[in-house]
Design a protein around this motif. Structure first.
Motif, PDB file in Angstrom:
ATOM      1  N   GLY A 125     -88.739 127.683 119.327  1.00  0.00           N
ATOM      2  CA  GLY A 125     -87.299 127.804 119.160  1.00  0.00           C
ATOM      3  C   GLY A 125     -86.932 128.677 117.973  1.00  0.00           C
ATOM      4  O   GLY A 125     -86.021 129.512 118.064  1.00  0.00           O
ATOM      5  N   LEU A 126     -87.652 128.522 116.871  1.00  0.00           N
ATOM      6  CA  LEU A 126     -87.394 129.363 115.695  1.00  0.00           C
ATOM      7  C   LEU A 126     -87.760 130.815 115.975  1.00  0.00           C
ATOM      8  O   LEU A 126     -87.091 131.738 115.502  1.00  0.00           O
ATOM      9  CB  LEU A 126     -88.192 128.840 114.493  1.00  0.00           C
ATOM     10  N   GLY A 127     -88.829 131.016 116.749  1.00  0.00           N
ATOM     11  CA  GLY A 127     -89.224 132.370 117.095  1.00  0.00           C
ATOM     12  C   GLY A 127     -88.164 133.065 117.918  1.00  0.00           C
ATOM     13  O   GLY A 127     -87.906 134.266 117.732  1.00  0.00           O
ATOM     14  N   ALA A 128     -87.521 132.320 118.813  1.00  0.00           N
ATOM     15  CA  ALA A 128     -86.461 132.900 119.641  1.00  0.00           C
ATOM     16  C   ALA A 128     -85.272 133.327 118.797  1.00  0.00           C
ATOM     17  O   ALA A 128     -84.526 134.237 119.179  1.00  0.00           O
ATOM     18  CB  ALA A 128     -86.020 131.888 120.697  1.00  0.00           C
ATOM     19  N   ARG A 129     -85.103 132.698 117.649  1.00  0.00           N
ATOM     20  CA  ARG A 129     -84.008 133.052 116.739  1.00  0.00           C
ATOM     21  C   ARG A 129     -84.432 134.082 115.707  1.00  0.00           C
ATOM     22  O   ARG A 129     -83.647 134.474 114.852  1.00  0.00           O
ATOM     23  CB  ARG A 129     -83.499 131.798 116.033  1.00  0.00           C
TER      24      ARG A 129
END
Length: 224
Positions: A61-65
């Motif tokens: 999820g952090l990577g997607a952001r």
């Protein structure tokens, strides 16, 4: 893309930022090391018990952001780093303050100085105030100053990556500290005077809270 991070995303991001500054020799972090950092019992509130699979999902999820990524170090074990410095333009002192707020919640400037010095040097409380001021002046702000609680001398600060922090019920907070405030007054106000004073304080808190909510909404909107 929205910046409205979950509590677990904030814990993982805060842990990456903290370990980068406290143990640079062991950074980037393996999945197991990051899990241990998220679950450690010191400098954490609340203490969590995340599994590797949960941390892995949060990293996605952090990577997607654009806030965390897998790094290529040439080793056999996958390791992870945060990207907050580049994406948000954060210096060392700002990352230390934000990491502390992410890992332990709202704090006063004095608490932040004592706890964040393990990540970055702060000559005095004014140095902390300066960093907090910069973070609050960002457009939109990354940190907000919470309404002063009745009976409390120092204000607290909170990061808003997960939205507006939950505030205590104003009426209950005011009632809890009323005896202490009476002792501090040079004379005892009549009952009507004390009630009016409480009503005014509650109205001020509500106005400050409304203003803070608007700032947080502006912060989140830039990533919409």
């Amino acid at each position: 893309m929205k910046m409205n991070l979950t509590d677990l995303e904030i814990r993982v991001l805060g842990s990456l930022m903290e370990k980068e500054l406290t143990t640079p020799e062991n950074y980037p972090l393996s999945l197991n090391s990051l899990m241990s950092a998220c679950n450690q019992k010191s400098n954490r509130d609340p203490v969590l018990s995340l599994t590797e699979s949960e941390v892995q999902k949060v990293l996605e999820g952090l990577g997607a952001r654009g806030l965390a990524r897998l790094t290529t170090t040439g080793g056999r074990v996958a390791k992870y780093v945060h990207s907050a410095a580049d994406k948000l333009g954060l210096g060392v002192a700002a990352r230390a303050i934000l990491a502390e707020l992410m890992l332990r919640g709202a704090q006063t400037a004095g608490e932040l100085r004592n706890r964040a010095e393990r990540m970055a040097p702060f000559a005095d409380i004014e140095a902390v105030d300066a960093v907090l001021g910069e973070l609050m002046r960002e457009t939109p702000p990354m940190v907000v100053r919470l309404p002063r609680q009745p009976g409390r001398k120092e204000v607290r600060y909170a990061q808003v990556f997960g939205g507006m922090p939950e505030l205590p019920e104003e009426v209950e907070e005011a009632e809890d500290v009323e005896p202490a405030r009476e002792r501090a007054l040079p004379y005892k106000l009549p009952m009507t005077g004390r009630l009016l004073k409480l009503e005014n304080e509650i109205a001020d808190l509500r106005a400050e809270t409304a203003a803070l909510r608007r700032e947080v909404e502006e912060f989140l909107a830039q990533f919409g």
